[in-house]
Design an enzyme around this catalytic site. Structure first.
Site, short mmCIF file in Angstrom:
data_model
loop_
_atom_site.label_atom_id
_atom_site.label_comp_id
_atom_site.label_asym_id
_atom_site.label_seq_id
_atom_site.Cartn_x
_atom_site.Cartn_y
_atom_site.Cartn_z
N CYS A 12 0.86 -1.42 -0.16
CA CYS A 12 0.00 -0.06 -0.05
C CYS A 12 1.00 1.31 0.03
O CYS A 12 2.17 1.03 0.30
CB CYS A 12 -0.71 -0.04 1.31
SG CYS A 12 0.09 -0.05 2.68
N HIS A 42 5.51 -5.74 8.74
CA HIS A 42 5.35 -6.99 9.04
C HIS A 42 5.65 -8.06 7.67
O HIS A 42 4.67 -8.51 7.28
CB HIS A 42 4.07 -7.33 9.58
CG HIS A 42 3.87 -6.87 11.09
ND1 HIS A 42 2.84 -6.48 11.67
CD2 HIS A 42 4.68 -6.78 12.12
CE1 HIS A 42 2.95 -6.18 12.65
NE2 HIS A 42 4.37 -6.27 13.16
N HIS A 80 3.47 1.90 11.43
CA HIS A 80 2.55 1.51 12.67
C HIS A 80 2.33 2.44 13.42
O HIS A 80 1.22 2.64 14.10
CB HIS A 80 2.81 0.25 13.27
CG HIS A 80 2.70 -0.83 12.42
ND1 HIS A 80 1.51 -1.21 11.81
CD2 HIS A 80 3.34 -2.25 12.52
CE1 HIS A 80 1.81 -2.51 11.21
NE2 HIS A 80 2.76 -2.99 11.66
N HIS A 130 -1.67 -5.30 18.78
CA HIS A 130 -0.96 -5.04 17.49
C HIS A 130 -0.26 -3.52 17.89
O HIS A 130 -0.77 -2.71 18.50
CB HIS A 130 -2.20 -4.65 16.55
CG HIS A 130 -1.59 -4.43 15.04
ND1 HIS A 130 -1.23 -3.22 14.60
CD2 HIS A 130 -1.23 -5.50 14.22
CE1 HIS A 130 -0.60 -3.69 13.54
NE2 HIS A 130 -0.87 -4.74 12.92
N GLU A 132 0.21 -1.17 16.03
CA GLU A 132 -0.44 0.11 15.60
C GLU A 132 -1.32 0.68 16.78
O GLU A 132 -1.60 1.67 17.18
CB GLU A 132 -1.42 0.00 14.38
CG GLU A 132 -2.12 1.21 14.06
CD GLU A 132 -3.33 1.18 12.93
OE1 GLU A 132 -2.91 0.09 12.21
OE2 GLU A 132 -4.18 1.42 13.13
N THR A 171 -6.59 0.73 11.59
CA THR A 171 -6.80 1.02 10.02
C THR A 171 -6.82 -0.44 9.36
O THR A 171 -7.30 -0.13 8.16
CB THR A 171 -5.42 1.50 9.47
OG1 THR A 171 -4.25 0.76 10.01
CG2 THR A 171 -5.20 2.96 10.15
N CYS A 211 -8.57 2.12 6.54
CA CYS A 211 -7.87 2.78 5.69
C CYS A 211 -8.43 2.42 4.37
O CYS A 211 -8.81 1.09 4.27
CB CYS A 211 -6.43 2.85 5.91
SG CYS A 211 -5.68 1.56 5.02
N ASN A 241 -3.35 -6.94 8.33
CA ASN A 241 -4.44 -6.87 7.13
C ASN A 241 -3.98 -8.18 6.34
O ASN A 241 -5.04 -8.41 5.62
CB ASN A 241 -3.88 -5.69 6.22
CG ASN A 241 -2.71 -5.64 5.51
OD1 ASN A 241 -2.59 -6.33 4.46
ND2 ASN A 241 -1.40 -5.40 6.08
N SER A 289 1.84 -5.51 3.02
CA SER A 289 3.25 -5.29 3.15
C SER A 289 3.90 -6.42 2.36
O SER A 289 5.26 -6.66 2.81
CB SER A 289 3.49 -5.74 4.84
OG SER A 289 2.74 -6.64 5.37
#
Ligand code: SF4
Length: 303
Positions: A12, A42, A80, A130, A132, A171, A211, A241, A289
């Site tokens: 992304c 990650h 993050h 996590h 983030e 996100t 996001c 994600n 990622s």
């Protein structure tokens, strides 16, 4: 065999920005010790590559060399993000910060900080461990409850110390689950407000902070996984994600697998690979990622 590869598969913009800037910074600052707090993204393959290029991964700020002068060291903050306290510690330690926090994550930090200052209590729909989420919690001044499962909703209402509530999301949270939790929260608010005086009713604000990159990848995975005989998700096992893309695939498609790279499929899932090669339609998606080289290697292996 037909292979359907998701158009949105792979990096992304937040990850791409972080990786490109980190690589560039390390290349242009060979005289410095450049640290990165935690994995930049990650994905083990990306981490290995950056390490080879000279980036020093550390888990805690204490690992920063004390004997290195300010001019000779800097620290990268990953996409993050980090809690507010990390910035304060780094400032005290006199360490130059290269902040590569994704703008979407920064936006959530700003939102929660502003609403907490206005007296709101935060309901954060997120995975509690996590990085983030830990970063964002650091901007909530302790006025936040995490909602990871349905059972956490009742607990959050008990913990709330204000009748003004703001709901935000990690996100990369699963959209379907977020919407389900919002419905339940709204229902609970209606129920509580029915028995309250006008001036003590709960005021609820909802901001969907999932996001766009996550939304597009999840929507595309929904579509592809319904049309194919087998769904392969490629990406880091720690990547939130990426795991969501696997969950969606496993729900829609009778066969789905999550592999970190082509080597894992080749070495650890030989039988699955033989099976995949005999199928008519195979879908491939990659987390935000996952580098494009990993996706190409996987396609070459299957072909
Ligand atoms: S997944 Fe979204 S929030 Fe995370 S780095 Fe990518 S664009 Fe930013």
């Amino acid at each position: 065999m037909e292979i359907i590869l998701g158009k949105t598969a792979g990096f992304c913009y937040g990850v791409s920005n972080a990786v490109n800037k980190a690589e560039e910074y390390v290349k242009c600052n060979k005289n410095k010790t450049v640290y990165c707090l935690g994995e930049l993204v990650h994905n083990q393959d990306v981490t290995n590559k950056l390490e080879k290029e000279g980036l020093n991964f550390i888990e805690k700020v204490d690992e920063i060399g004390e004997n290195i002068s300010k001019e000779e060291k800097s620290l990268i903050i990953r996409a993050h993000g980090e809690p507010k306290s990390t910035y304060e510690i780094l400032k005290k330690k006199n360490v130059e910060i290269i902040d590569l926090t994704c703008p979407n994550v920064l936006a959530i930090h700003n939102i929660v900080e502003k609403f907490v200052a206005e007296g709101y209590y935060i309901f954060f729909i997120a995975e509690r461990n996590h990085p983030e989420v830990i970063g964002t919690l650091g901007f909530c001044d302790g006025k936040c409850s995490i909602i990871e499962n349905e059972e956490d909703i009742a607990v959050a209402f008990e913990e709330a110390i204000s009748n003004k509530i703001l709901v935000v999301a990690q996100t990369t949270f699963r959209i379907e689950k977020f919407e389900q939790f919002i419905q339940e929260i709204e229902e609970k608010v209606r129920e509580i407000n029915n028995n309250k005086e006008e001036n003590s009713k709960i005021i609820l604000e909802v901001k969907n902070t999932i996001c766009n990159a996550t939304r597009l990848r999840q929507e595309e995975t929904e579509k592809i996984s319904r049309q194919v005989d087998y769904m392969i998700i490629i990406g880091g096992k720690k990547s939130s994600n990426t795991r969501k893309l696997y969950d969606i695939s496993a729900k829609n498609c009778k066969s789905a697998i999550l592999v970190q790279n082509y080597l894992e499929l080749e070495n650890d899932y030989k039988d699955e690979l033989d099976k995949i090669r005999k199928l008519q339609k195979v879908g491939i998606m990659a987390g935000a990622s996952t580098p494009k080289e990993s996706i190409e290697d996987l396609i070459n292996l299957i072909k």
